[in-house]
Design an enzyme around this catalytic site. Structure first.
Site, PDB file in Angstrom:
ATOM      1  N   LYS A  49      10.081   0.912   9.466  1.00  0.00           N
ATOM      2  CA  LYS A  49      10.616   0.584  10.779  1.00  0.00           C
ATOM      3  C   LYS A  49      11.911  -0.211  10.688  1.00  0.00           C
ATOM      4  O   LYS A  49      12.724  -0.192  11.613  1.00  0.00           O
ATOM      5  CB  LYS A  49       9.594  -0.213  11.583  1.00  0.00           C
ATOM      6  CG  LYS A  49       8.414   0.623  12.041  1.00  0.00           C
ATOM      7  CD  LYS A  49       7.240  -0.222  12.498  1.00  0.00           C
ATOM      8  CE  LYS A  49       7.479  -0.916  13.795  1.00  0.00           C
ATOM      9  NZ  LYS A  49       6.233  -1.542  14.315  1.00  0.00           N
TER      10      LYS A  49
ATOM     11  N   GLU B 214      -8.630 -20.120  -4.136  1.00  0.00           N
ATOM     12  CA  GLU B 214      -8.460 -20.218  -2.692  1.00  0.00           C
ATOM     13  C   GLU B 214      -9.832 -20.231  -2.025  1.00  0.00           C
ATOM     14  O   GLU B 214     -10.874 -20.078  -2.679  1.00  0.00           O
ATOM     15  CB  GLU B 214      -7.603 -19.064  -2.171  1.00  0.00           C
ATOM     16  CG  GLU B 214      -6.165 -19.107  -2.691  1.00  0.00           C
ATOM     17  CD  GLU B 214      -5.303 -17.990  -2.151  1.00  0.00           C
ATOM     18  OE1 GLU B 214      -5.854 -16.967  -1.704  1.00  0.00           O
ATOM     19  OE2 GLU B 214      -4.070 -18.121  -2.162  1.00  0.00           O
TER      20      GLU B 214
ATOM     21  N   GLU C   6      -3.993  -2.733   5.467  1.00  0.00           N
ATOM     22  CA  GLU C   6      -4.543  -3.448   6.620  1.00  0.00           C
ATOM     23  C   GLU C   6      -4.860  -2.540   7.801  1.00  0.00           C
ATOM     24  O   GLU C   6      -5.688  -2.887   8.649  1.00  0.00           O
ATOM     25  CB  GLU C   6      -3.570  -4.546   7.054  1.00  0.00           C
ATOM     26  CG  GLU C   6      -4.156  -5.542   8.012  1.00  0.00           C
ATOM     27  CD  GLU C   6      -3.210  -6.702   8.313  1.00  0.00           C
ATOM     28  OE1 GLU C   6      -3.527  -7.485   9.224  1.00  0.00           O
ATOM     29  OE2 GLU C   6      -2.155  -6.817   7.644  1.00  0.00           O
TER      30      GLU C   6
ATOM     31  N   ARG D 107     -12.159 -11.595   6.147  1.00  0.00           N
ATOM     32  CA  ARG D 107     -11.499 -11.334   4.855  1.00  0.00           C
ATOM     33  C   ARG D 107     -11.432 -12.596   4.013  1.00  0.00           C
ATOM     34  O   ARG D 107     -11.012 -13.646   4.484  1.00  0.00           O
ATOM     35  CB  ARG D 107     -10.072 -10.823   5.088  1.00  0.00           C
ATOM     36  CG  ARG D 107      -9.272 -10.630   3.800  1.00  0.00           C
ATOM     37  CD  ARG D 107      -7.881 -10.127   4.103  1.00  0.00           C
ATOM     38  NE  ARG D 107      -7.036 -11.152   4.670  1.00  0.00           N
ATOM     39  CZ  ARG D 107      -6.149 -11.873   3.983  1.00  0.00           C
ATOM     40  NH1 ARG D 107      -6.024 -11.705   2.674  1.00  0.00           N
ATOM     41  NH2 ARG D 107      -5.398 -12.762   4.589  1.00  0.00           N
TER      42      ARG D 107
ATOM     43  N   TRP E  13       5.986 -11.274   2.957  1.00  0.00           N
ATOM     44  CA  TRP E  13       5.778 -12.680   3.310  1.00  0.00           C
ATOM     45  C   TRP E  13       4.483 -13.246   2.757  1.00  0.00           C
ATOM     46  O   TRP E  13       4.185 -14.432   2.961  1.00  0.00           O
ATOM     47  CB  TRP E  13       5.801 -12.831   4.833  1.00  0.00           C
ATOM     48  CG  TRP E  13       7.094 -12.359   5.405  1.00  0.00           C
ATOM     49  CD1 TRP E  13       7.342 -11.172   6.031  1.00  0.00           C
ATOM     50  CD2 TRP E  13       8.353 -13.042   5.358  1.00  0.00           C
ATOM     51  NE1 TRP E  13       8.679 -11.077   6.381  1.00  0.00           N
ATOM     52  CE2 TRP E  13       9.311 -12.210   5.984  1.00  0.00           C
ATOM     53  CE3 TRP E  13       8.766 -14.277   4.846  1.00  0.00           C
ATOM     54  CZ2 TRP E  13      10.647 -12.577   6.111  1.00  0.00           C
ATOM     55  CZ3 TRP E  13      10.096 -14.642   4.974  1.00  0.00           C
ATOM     56  CH2 TRP E  13      11.013 -13.802   5.601  1.00  0.00           C
ATOM     57  N   ALA E  14       3.708 -12.437   2.045  1.00  0.00           N
ATOM     58  CA  ALA E  14       2.435 -12.925   1.508  1.00  0.00           C
ATOM     59  C   ALA E  14       2.693 -13.983   0.439  1.00  0.00           C
ATOM     60  O   ALA E  14       3.411 -13.739  -0.529  1.00  0.00           O
ATOM     61  CB  ALA E  14       1.641 -11.760   0.922  1.00  0.00           C
TER      62      ALA E  14
ATOM     63  N   GLY F 244       0.055 -16.226  -1.039  1.00  0.00           N
ATOM     64  CA  GLY F 244      -1.028 -16.591  -1.951  1.00  0.00           C
ATOM     65  C   GLY F 244      -1.077 -15.835  -3.251  1.00  0.00           C
ATOM     66  O   GLY F 244      -0.661 -16.330  -4.289  1.00  0.00           O
ATOM     67  N   GLY F 245      -1.603 -14.600  -3.248  1.00  0.00           N
ATOM     68  CA  GLY F 245      -1.694 -13.868  -4.498  1.00  0.00           C
ATOM     69  C   GLY F 245      -2.632 -12.680  -4.397  1.00  0.00           C
ATOM     70  O   GLY F 245      -2.913 -12.177  -3.314  1.00  0.00           O
TER      71      GLY F 245
ATOM     72  N   ARG G  34     -11.972 -18.792   5.759  1.00  0.00           N
ATOM     73  CA  ARG G  34     -10.954 -19.027   6.782  1.00  0.00           C
ATOM     74  C   ARG G  34     -11.506 -19.142   8.193  1.00  0.00           C
ATOM     75  O   ARG G  34     -10.982 -19.913   9.005  1.00  0.00           O
ATOM     76  CB  ARG G  34      -9.911 -17.902   6.725  1.00  0.00           C
ATOM     77  CG  ARG G  34      -9.039 -17.980   5.490  1.00  0.00           C
ATOM     78  CD  ARG G  34      -8.060 -16.839   5.419  1.00  0.00           C
ATOM     79  NE  ARG G  34      -7.170 -17.004   4.273  1.00  0.00           N
ATOM     80  CZ  ARG G  34      -6.232 -16.142   3.932  1.00  0.00           C
ATOM     81  NH1 ARG G  34      -6.073 -15.042   4.640  1.00  0.00           N
ATOM     82  NH2 ARG G  34      -5.462 -16.359   2.888  1.00  0.00           N
TER      83      ARG G  34
ATOM     84  N   HIS H 188      -3.564 -13.626  11.921  1.00  0.00           N
ATOM     85  CA  HIS H 188      -3.054 -13.392  10.571  1.00  0.00           C
ATOM     86  C   HIS H 188      -3.428 -12.038   9.978  1.00  0.00           C
ATOM     87  O   HIS H 188      -2.621 -11.427   9.293  1.00  0.00           O
ATOM     88  CB  HIS H 188      -3.585 -14.498   9.658  1.00  0.00           C
ATOM     89  CG  HIS H 188      -3.107 -14.432   8.242  1.00  0.00           C
ATOM     90  ND1 HIS H 188      -1.761 -14.509   7.905  1.00  0.00           N
ATOM     91  CD2 HIS H 188      -3.785 -14.301   7.073  1.00  0.00           C
ATOM     92  CE1 HIS H 188      -1.643 -14.425   6.588  1.00  0.00           C
ATOM     93  NE2 HIS H 188      -2.841 -14.290   6.061  1.00  0.00           N
TER      94      HIS H 188
ATOM     95  N   ALA I 268       0.834  -1.211   0.000  1.00  0.00           N
ATOM     96  CA  ALA I 268       0.000   0.000   0.000  1.00  0.00           C
ATOM     97  C   ALA I 268       0.865   1.255   0.000  1.00  0.00           C
ATOM     98  O   ALA I 268       0.656   2.166  -0.810  1.00  0.00           O
ATOM     99  CB  ALA I 268      -0.930  -0.008   1.218  1.00  0.00           C
TER     100      ALA I 268
ATOM    101  N   HIS J 271      -5.319 -17.306  10.473  1.00  0.00           N
ATOM    102  CA  HIS J 271      -5.083 -18.161   9.310  1.00  0.00           C
ATOM    103  C   HIS J 271      -5.115 -19.608   9.775  1.00  0.00           C
ATOM    104  O   HIS J 271      -4.492 -19.952  10.777  1.00  0.00           O
ATOM    105  CB  HIS J 271      -3.728 -17.843   8.669  1.00  0.00           C
ATOM    106  CG  HIS J 271      -3.596 -18.399   7.284  1.00  0.00           C
ATOM    107  ND1 HIS J 271      -3.442 -19.746   7.040  1.00  0.00           N
ATOM    108  CD2 HIS J 271      -3.605 -17.804   6.067  1.00  0.00           C
ATOM    109  CE1 HIS J 271      -3.357 -19.952   5.738  1.00  0.00           C
ATOM    110  NE2 HIS J 271      -3.460 -18.795   5.124  1.00  0.00           N
TER     111      HIS J 271
END
Length: 542
Positions: A34, A119, A368, A379, A44-45, A47-48, A283, A344, A14, A237
Site C-alpha cells: 500500500k 517477555e 496477522e 497472543r 515497527w516490531a 521485541g523479537g 498481555r 496492538h 509473512a 498492548h
C-alpha cells in the site's frame, strides 16, 4: 491482461518470506504494498521472535506457555507445528543476513550464539532479537532480497480493492488493484492469491500499529465467501508511550522482561495485586490491570520504570526506545516512562489450515490476517513473527504442490461507469473518526452487553452509509480502508456478542466467568451469524 503465478498482498515479514521461498522454487510472484515495500507492522516490531534455542528450554515448555497465554483456545496441533519450526526459521533468517543481537555466552548450537531475552508469558529466555528493533532488521533485510530477486515484481503504492472469484471450483483467480497516484483500478490474474495484509487495529481510536492496519484482507476474504474466526480477541498492548507527539510509539515488552516495573504516580508497584507473575503476566492481564488502575484513580496513564538498571545496559539493549524518548525529553535511564494500553494485535482472522489455505481454492492467508489457532484467546509475546515465518513457508510449499496456473480467461474490467466524483469527502473522515471512537468506548479492553448492543447499532448505521457512498462515487484509498474497517468492526461486534463468557482478551462484566468448554467463534457468510464451535470442529465446513 496482467498475470502472475502468485499475487501476494502485503509486504511484511509473512508476504516477503512467502515471495522469497516461492522465487527460490522458480515461481514468479507479484508483491503489492500500500505504500513503500518496506512498510507495515513488521517494520515497527520491537521485541523479537520466539524460538527454542537454549538447551534448558524445550518445545514442550514453549507449547505450554503459548497454550496458557491463549486462554484454552489454542489449537494444540497448530501450536506444536509452529513452535517446532521456530529454530529452522531463525536459521533461515540468519542465512539471509538478518543481524540478530549476539551473545558470546548464548545458547550452544546457535551459530552465531544469539542473545535471548524474556517477555511476558514465557517461562524461559527464548526471544531472539536485534536490539529493540527486530522488525526493522527483518523487514529491511527481506525487502532488499525481494527487490533484487528477478522472479519477484514489486508494486508499491497500490491498494487491493477486492478479490476476483471464478466459478465455484475455480475459487479465487485474482484481485482488483488501485494505483494510489492515478486512482486507476485494474484486474490482475493469479494462480494463487496470498493475503498477508496484517491486522485490523486501526478500527480503534488508539493503536500501536501503522496507519495501514485497516483489516483489508479480512474484509476482502469475508466478502468473497470465507469464514472468519475469533474476531472478538483484539489484543491491547499494555505499554504504548503516552505523549502528544508520539501517540503510537510502542514500548517493548522486553523492558519488563529485563526488570522494568509498572508503577502508579506515587511510585508504588501494583501488578502483584493482579497476578503473581507481576509485570511478566500475559498481555491481557497487564492491560486490564493498567486500565483498572487508570479508572480507579482517574489518571491518564501509569509509569514504566527501568531506571534502576545500569544506564549503559539500558542504552545498549534498548537504543531505539532510549533515543526516541530522549527526543521527547524523557531520559529512561533516570525517569519512568508514561504508558497506556493501545490496540496492538488481531488474534482472530480468516480461518486457515496448517498450510494457510482458506475456504476458497487458490486463496491463502498468512500472518496477522489469519486465524491459525496459535494465539487462541490471547497472543503470547513474540509468537507473531514466528507465525509469519512458519506459515509463509507452509503456504509457499502448498502453492508449489498445487501448481495452479493463472486463468487464461479475460477478467472483467473494473466498472466505474455509474459513479461520479464526490464533492463531500468530509463524510469519509467523519465516519472514520466515529467508527474508531465508539469501538474504543464500547468494544475495548472491558465490555458489557449494553456497550456491545450500542456498538452493533452504530456499526449497522455506518455500514449502510458507507456502502451507499461506495456505490455512488469514485473510490479512493481512504474509502477503501473505511469500508474494510466497518466490515471488520461488524465482525468483531458479532463475535463479541456471541461469546457469553470472559476469556483471554474478551472480558465482559456481564459474564465474568469462563465456561468449562473451550469454543471458537466462527462467523460464516452463509448466515452472517457468529457460532461458537468446539476447537476440533472449527475448521469443518459450515
Amino acid at each position: 491482461m496482467q498475470t502472475t503465478d502468485v499475487l501476494i498482498l502485503g509486504s511484511g515479514a509473512a508476504g516477503l518470506t512467502c515471495a522469497l521461498r516461492l522465487a527460490q522454487a522458480g515461481m514468479h510472484c507479484t508483491v503489492v504494498s500500500k505504500s513503500r515495500l518496506r512498510s507495515g507492522a513488521t517494520l515497527w516490531a520491537q521485541g523479537g521472535i520466539s524460538a527454542v534455542l537454549d538447551a534448558a528450554d524445550s518445545l514442550d515448555a514453549h507449547m505450554q506457555d503459548t497454550v496458557d497465554a491463549g486462554g484454552g483456545l489454542c489449537d494444540p496441533d497448530m501450536v506444536r507445528h509452529i513452535v517446532a519450526r521456530g529454530p529452522a526459521c531463525i536459521e533461515w533468517l540468519v542465512e539471509r543476513g538478518v543481524q540478530f543481537t549476539a551473545d558470546p555466552e548464548g545458547p550452544q548450537g546457535s551459530e552465531p550464539r544469539l542473545h535471548l531475552t524474556r517477555e511476558g508469558g514465557h517461562s524461559f529466555r527464548r526471544i531472539v532479537h536485534a536490539a529493540d528493533a527486530t522488525g526493522a532488521a527483518v523487514e529491511t533485510t527481506l525487502a532488499e532480497l525481494v527487490a533484487a530477486e528477478p522472479r519477484i515484481t514489486v508494486r508499491e503504492h497500490a491498494f487491493a480493492v477486492d478479490l476476483i472469484r471464478g466459478s465455484r471450483a475455480d475459487g479465487v483467480i485474482g484481485a482488483y488493484l488501485m494505483d494510489v497516484n492515478s486512482h486507476d483500478v485494474f484486474p490482475i490474474a493469479a494462480g494463487a492469491v496470498v493475503l498477508a495484509t496484517g491486522g485490523a487495529n486501526m478500527v480503534y481510536l488508539y493503536s500501536s500499529n501503522p496507519h495501514g492496519a485497516s483489516g483489508d484482507g479480512i474484509a476482502m476474504a469475508w466478502r468473497a465467501g470465507c469464514r472468519v474466526a475469533n474476531m472478538e480477541f483484539m489484543q491491547f498492548h499494555p505499554t504504548c508511550l503516552y505523549h502528544p507527539n508520539a501517540r503510537s510509539f510502542l514500548i517493548t515488552e522486553a523492558l519488563r522482561g529485563e526488570g522494568a516495573h509498572l508503577t502508579l504516580p506515587d511510585g508504588s508497584r501494583f501488578m502483584g495485586r493482579f497476578d503473581p507473575r507481576e509485570e511478566l503476566a500475559p498481555r491481557d492481564i497487564v492491560a486490564r490491570a493498567i486500565d483498572h488502575e487508570m479508572k480507579r484513580l482517574g489518571i491518564d496513564h501509569v509509569w514504566l520504570d527501568i531506571s534502576h538498571r545500569d544506564a549503559d545496559f539500558i542504552r545498549s539493549h534498548f537504543p531505539s526506545i532510549h533515543a526516541r524518548c530522549a527526543e521527547l525529553g524523557i531520559d529512561i535511564t533516570r525517569q519512568p516512562i508514561p504508558v497506556v494500553p493501545a490496540a496492538h494485535y488481531t488474534c482472530g482472522g480468516v480461518l486457515t489450515d496448517v498450510h494457510g489455505h482458506t475456504d476458497l481454492d487458490g486463496l491463502y492467508a498468512i500472518g496477522e490476517v489469519a486465524c491459525t489457532g496459535l494465539h487462541g484467546a490471547n497472543r503470547m509475546a513474540s509468537n507473531s513473527l514466528l507465525e509469519c515465518l512458519v506459515m509463509a513457508e507452509g503456504a509457499a510449499n502448498d502453492i508449489q504442490r498445487r501448481a495452479r496456473p493463472a486463468t487464461t480467461q479475460q477478467l472483467p474490467a473494473w466498472d466505474a461507469s455509474r459513479v461520479t466524483d464526490s464533492d463531500e469527502d468530509v463524510v469519509i473522515s467523519h465516519n472514520w473518526q466515529e467508527l474508531r471512537r465508539f469501538m474504543w468506548d464500547y468494544v475495548g479492553i472491558v465490555r458489557t452487553d449494553k456497550r456491545l448492543s450500542r456498538a452493533a447499532n452504530r456499526v449497522a448505521l455506518l455500514q449502510r452509509e458507507i456502502e451507499e457512498f461506495y456505490g455512488n462515487f469514485h473510490i479512493s484509498p481512504d474509502l477503501i480502508e473505511l469500508r474494510n474497517l466497518v466490515t471488520v468492526a461488524d465482525l468483531i461486534v458479532r463475535s463479541a456478542i456471541a461469546r457469553d463468557e470472559s476469556r483471554g482478551l474478551h472480558f465482559t462484566t456481564n459474564h465474568p466467568q469462563q465456561h468449562d468448554d473451550a469454543r471458537w467463534s466462527i462467523v460464516s457468510p452463509v448466515d452472517g451469524r457468529a457460532h461458537l464451535r468446539p476447537i476440533a470442529a472449527s475448521r469443518m465446513a459450515s
